[in-house]
Design a protein around this motif. Structure first.
Motif, mmCIF file in Angstrom:
data_model
loop_
_atom_site.group_PDB
_atom_site.id
_atom_site.type_symbol
_atom_site.label_atom_id
_atom_site.label_comp_id
_atom_site.label_asym_id
_atom_site.label_seq_id
_atom_site.Cartn_x
_atom_site.Cartn_y
_atom_site.Cartn_z
ATOM 1 N N LEU A 11 19.425 46.354 69.530
ATOM 2 C CA LEU A 11 20.716 45.660 69.537
ATOM 3 C C LEU A 11 21.180 45.381 68.116
ATOM 4 N N PHE A 12 20.293 44.811 67.310
ATOM 5 C CA PHE A 12 20.607 44.687 65.890
ATOM 6 C C PHE A 12 19.336 44.566 65.065
ATOM 7 N N THR A 13 19.433 44.942 63.811
ATOM 8 C CA THR A 13 18.332 44.824 62.855
ATOM 9 C C THR A 13 18.957 44.361 61.550
ATOM 10 N N ARG A 14 18.761 43.101 61.202
ATOM 11 C CA ARG A 14 19.345 42.627 59.946
ATOM 12 C C ARG A 14 18.300 42.768 58.860
ATOM 13 N N ARG A 15 18.394 43.849 58.085
ATOM 14 C CA ARG A 15 17.465 44.025 56.980
ATOM 15 C C ARG A 15 18.104 43.499 55.716
ATOM 16 N N ARG A 16 17.266 42.983 54.822
ATOM 17 C CA ARG A 16 17.754 42.568 53.525
ATOM 18 C C ARG A 16 18.258 43.808 52.766
ATOM 19 N N TRP A 37 25.813 47.007 64.737
ATOM 20 C CA TRP A 37 26.325 45.700 65.120
ATOM 21 C C TRP A 37 26.688 44.892 63.872
ATOM 22 N N SER A 38 25.784 44.912 62.870
ATOM 23 C CA SER A 38 26.032 44.148 61.647
ATOM 24 C C SER A 38 27.248 44.687 60.904
ATOM 25 N N VAL A 39 27.368 46.036 60.876
ATOM 26 C CA VAL A 39 28.505 46.626 60.163
ATOM 27 C C VAL A 39 29.813 46.198 60.824
ATOM 28 N N TRP A 40 29.864 46.273 62.161
ATOM 29 C CA TRP A 40 31.087 45.872 62.859
ATOM 30 C C TRP A 40 31.382 44.397 62.643
ATOM 31 N N LYS A 41 30.342 43.580 62.648
ATOM 32 C CA LYS A 41 30.503 42.150 62.421
ATOM 33 C C LYS A 41 31.147 41.936 61.043
ATOM 34 N N ALA A 42 30.634 42.674 60.049
ATOM 35 C CA ALA A 42 31.136 42.511 58.685
ATOM 36 C C ALA A 42 32.561 43.065 58.560
ATOM 37 N N LEU A 43 32.830 44.187 59.259
ATOM 38 C CA LEU A 43 34.167 44.789 59.178
ATOM 39 C C LEU A 43 35.206 43.881 59.826
ATOM 40 N N ASP A 44 34.783 43.045 60.755
ATOM 41 C CA ASP A 44 35.714 42.222 61.518
ATOM 42 C C ASP A 44 36.068 40.924 60.798
ATOM 43 N N THR A 85 29.809 34.857 70.790
ATOM 44 C CA THR A 85 28.365 34.681 70.702
ATOM 45 C C THR A 85 27.629 35.575 71.697
ATOM 46 N N LEU A 86 28.378 36.422 72.440
ATOM 47 C CA LEU A 86 27.728 37.290 73.416
ATOM 48 C C LEU A 86 27.577 38.686 72.847
ATOM 49 N N ILE A 87 26.539 39.359 73.321
ATOM 50 C CA ILE A 87 26.341 40.740 72.903
ATOM 51 C C ILE A 87 25.859 41.512 74.133
ATOM 52 N N ALA A 88 26.494 42.646 74.394
ATOM 53 C CA ALA A 88 26.141 43.435 75.577
ATOM 54 C C ALA A 88 25.449 44.713 75.127
ATOM 55 N N CYS A 89 24.367 45.053 75.796
ATOM 56 C CA CYS A 89 23.657 46.277 75.447
ATOM 57 C C CYS A 89 24.566 47.476 75.722
ATOM 58 N N PRO A 90 24.820 48.302 74.710
ATOM 59 C CA PRO A 90 25.739 49.428 74.913
ATOM 60 C C PRO A 90 25.198 50.489 75.874
ATOM 61 N N LYS A 91 23.902 50.452 76.154
ATOM 62 C CA LYS A 91 23.327 51.471 77.020
ATOM 63 C C LYS A 91 23.193 51.001 78.466
ATOM 64 N N ARG A 150 15.714 40.794 64.112
ATOM 65 C CA ARG A 150 16.023 42.005 64.857
ATOM 66 C C ARG A 150 15.897 41.706 66.337
ATOM 67 N N ALA A 151 16.594 42.503 67.153
ATOM 68 C CA ALA A 151 16.535 42.283 68.594
ATOM 69 C C ALA A 151 16.676 43.595 69.335
#
Lengths: 207, 207
Positions: free
Chosen positions: B42-47, B199-206, B11-17, B32-33
Motif C-alpha cells: 500500500l505504501f513504503t515511506r523510505r527516507r 501513494w506517497s508521490v500522489w500524496k505529495a503531488l496533491d 484518512t482512508l486508503i483502499a487497496c487498488p487490487k 510501510r504497509a
C-alpha cells in the motif's frame, strides 16, 4: 471479514488508492477515471484473449527466422529452432526459448481463461490462490517478448555478406502481437472481481 | 475545478487490487504497509526515496542515451565482421512487411524506458526540492505509471544474453560496452522500482 470500499458506499481510485463517494466519475487527486468495478472487464479480457490465440497460431506455423550460411539455408519455427539448439547441445538456451515462447504463452492462455471463468462461475481455488495466479500472469507476460528481441538482435547482427545472414520471418510479427494481446487481456481483468467472490461465498455460507 | 474530498475520506486508503478499505493514521518516514488480504504494497515511506529515484533515473537516462550508438555485440566469421548497436537491433525489421515490428521494438526498448525516466525526473524534482509540482506533473506521472509494463529494457538485456549463446556456434562473439551499460540501467531501474511509492508521490503531488 474484510470491509471493502464498495461496502462503505465508496469508490476507490486504482491509481492513487484514494476513495470517493459513489458517483464520482474522476479521481480528484490523480484524475484517473473511477469505477467501483469494471463491468466490461470480462468482455475485454475475452476479446484480447481470442485475438492473442489467433495471433499465436501462425506464430508457431511460420518461420521465426531464416538463416543463410555459405552452403546452407534453414528456416526455423520457434519449436524447430529450440530443438535445433538442443541437438547442438545448448540445452539451457533451448529450455529458455521453449519456456519463454511456448510454456509461458500457453500457460497464460489457460490461466487467464481459468480466472475469467472463475470470476463468473466460481472455482475450486480460493480467491487468495487465484489472485496469486493473476499476479504471476501479470508479472511474467512481458517476458515472452524475449524471443522477439532475440530475433531482432540476430537479424541486425548476423549480416556477414556470404558468410552468414539471418533475416526475420513473419512469425516474429504475429508472435509479438500475440504477446501484446495477451498482456492487454491480463490487464483488462479487474482483480477486485476475483476478491468479490469470497464476499458472496461468505455471506451465502454463515458458518 | 478540483472537488476536494470530504476530510474524513482523506484518512482512508483502499487497496487498488482488492478494494479492501483501511484507515491510515499519521504516516512517518520509514513506515510501510501491505494489504492484509492480498498483500499488495500500500505504501513504503523510505527516507530520501525521492532523491534516490531522481539520481538513479538521471544516471539511467544518461546511460541509455550513451548506449544507443555504441555496439553491444560484435561478431566475426570467415573474415567478415559486424557490430550492432541497440538502434540497429530496433531497426532490424525496418523496410519490408515487418516494419511495424521495428516501431514496436523501438518503443519497447528505447522510447518508453527513456520517456518514463524523463517523466519521473520531471515529476519528482520539485517534490524533492519542496517546491510546488511543475505543470502537468499529475498527467506525467499517471502516464509514466501506465507505461510501466510496456517498458522492457530488462527483457532486452536477457534477450542479448540468449542471442550471445545462440551465436557462439555460428561465429566469434564479443560483448560491447553498450551491453554492460544496459545491464547497469536494468539494475538502476530495479532500485527505482523498489524505492518508488506511488501513494506517497500522489500524496505529495496533491499538496
Amino acid at each position: 471479514m474484510t470491509v471493502t470500499a464498495r461496502d462503505k458506499g465508496l469508490v476507490a481510485c486504482r491509481e492513487c488508492a484514494r476513495v470517493w463517494p459513489v458517483g464520482h466519475a474522476q479521481c480528484g487527486v490523480c484524475g484517473n477515471a473511477l469505477r467501483s468495478r469494471d463491468t466490461q472487464s470480462l468482455q475485454k479480457v475475452w476479446a484480447w484473449w481470442i485475438a492473442g490465440i489467433i495471433a499465436y497460431i501462425p506464430a508457431n506455423l511460420y518461420p521465426m527466422l531464416t538463416t543463410r550460411t555459405l552452403f546452407h539455408t534453414s528456416e526455423d519455427t520457434i519449436i524447430a529452432g529450440a530443438l535445433d539448439l538442443a541437438a547442438h547441445g545448448s540445452f539451457g538456451i533451448a529450455a529458455i526459448i521453449l519456456i519463454a515462447s511456448v510454456v509461458i504463452p500457453l500457460g497464460k492462455f489457460f490461466a487467464i481463461a481459468y480466472l475469467a471463468l472463475a470470476v463468473r462461475q466460481g472455482a475450486r481455488w480460493p480467491p487468495g490462490r487465484q489472485y496469486v495466479l493473476y499476479e504471476v500472469v501479470e508479472y511474467i507476460g512481458r517476458w515472452s517478448m524475449i524471443d522477439v528481441f532475440v530475433v531482432a538482435i540476430l537479424c541486425s547482427l548476423v549480416q556477414l555478406n556470404v558468410a552468414a545472414s539471418i533475416t526475420p520471418g513473419i512469425a516474429a510479427l504475429t508472435f509479438a502481437l500475440s504477446v501484446i494481446f495477451t498482456m492487454l487481456s491480463a490487464q483488462s481483468l479487474d482483480p477486485r472481481l476475483i476478491w468479490d467472490r469470497i464476499e458472496t461465498q461468505d455471506t451465502k455460507d454463515p458458518a | 475545478m478540483k472537488d476536494a474530498a470530504p476530510p474524513e475520506l482523506d484518512t482512508l486508503i483502499a487497496c487498488p487490487k482488492c478494494d479492501a478499505l483501511y484507515r491510515v493514521g499519521v504516516v512517518n518516514k520509514g513506515d510501510r504497509a501491505r494489504c492484509e488480504r492480498c498483500h499488495t504494497r500500500l505504501f513504503t515511506r523510505r527516507r530520501d526515496a525521492g532523491l534516490v529515484i531522481i539520481t538513479t533515473a538521471f544516471a539511467s537516462a544518461v546511460l541509455v542515451i550513451a548506449a544507443l550508438f555504441l555496439p553491444f555485440i560484435e561478431i566475426r566469421r570467415l573474415g567478415f565482421s559486424n557490430a550492432a548497436t541497440i538502434v540497429d537491433a530496433a531497426l532490424a525489421f525496418y523496410g519490408g512487411p515487418l516494419f511495424g515490428l521495428s516501431l514496436a521494438v523501438i518503443a519497447l526498448i528505447i522510447a518508453l524506458p527513456l520517456t518514463r525516466l524523463v517523466l519521473t525526473i520531471y515529476t519528482l524534482t520539485p517534490l524533492v526540492l519542496d517546491r510546488k509540482p511543475w505543470p502537468g506533473a499529475k498527467r506525467a506521472f499517471r502516464f509514466s505509471e501506465a507505461m510501466r509494463p510496456w517498458s522492457m529494457a530488462e527483457i532486452f538485456v536477457v534477450g542479448c544474453a540468449v542471442s550471445l549463446i545462440k551465436l557462439t556456434d555460428l561465429a566469434r562473439v564479443e560483448i560491447g560496452p553498450a551491453f554492460w551499460m544496459f545491464v547497469a540501467v536494468v539494475v538502476l531501474m530495479a532500485v527505482q522500482n523498489m524505492v518508488m511509492c506511488r501513494w506517497s508521490v500522489w500524496k505529495a503531488l496533491d499538496r
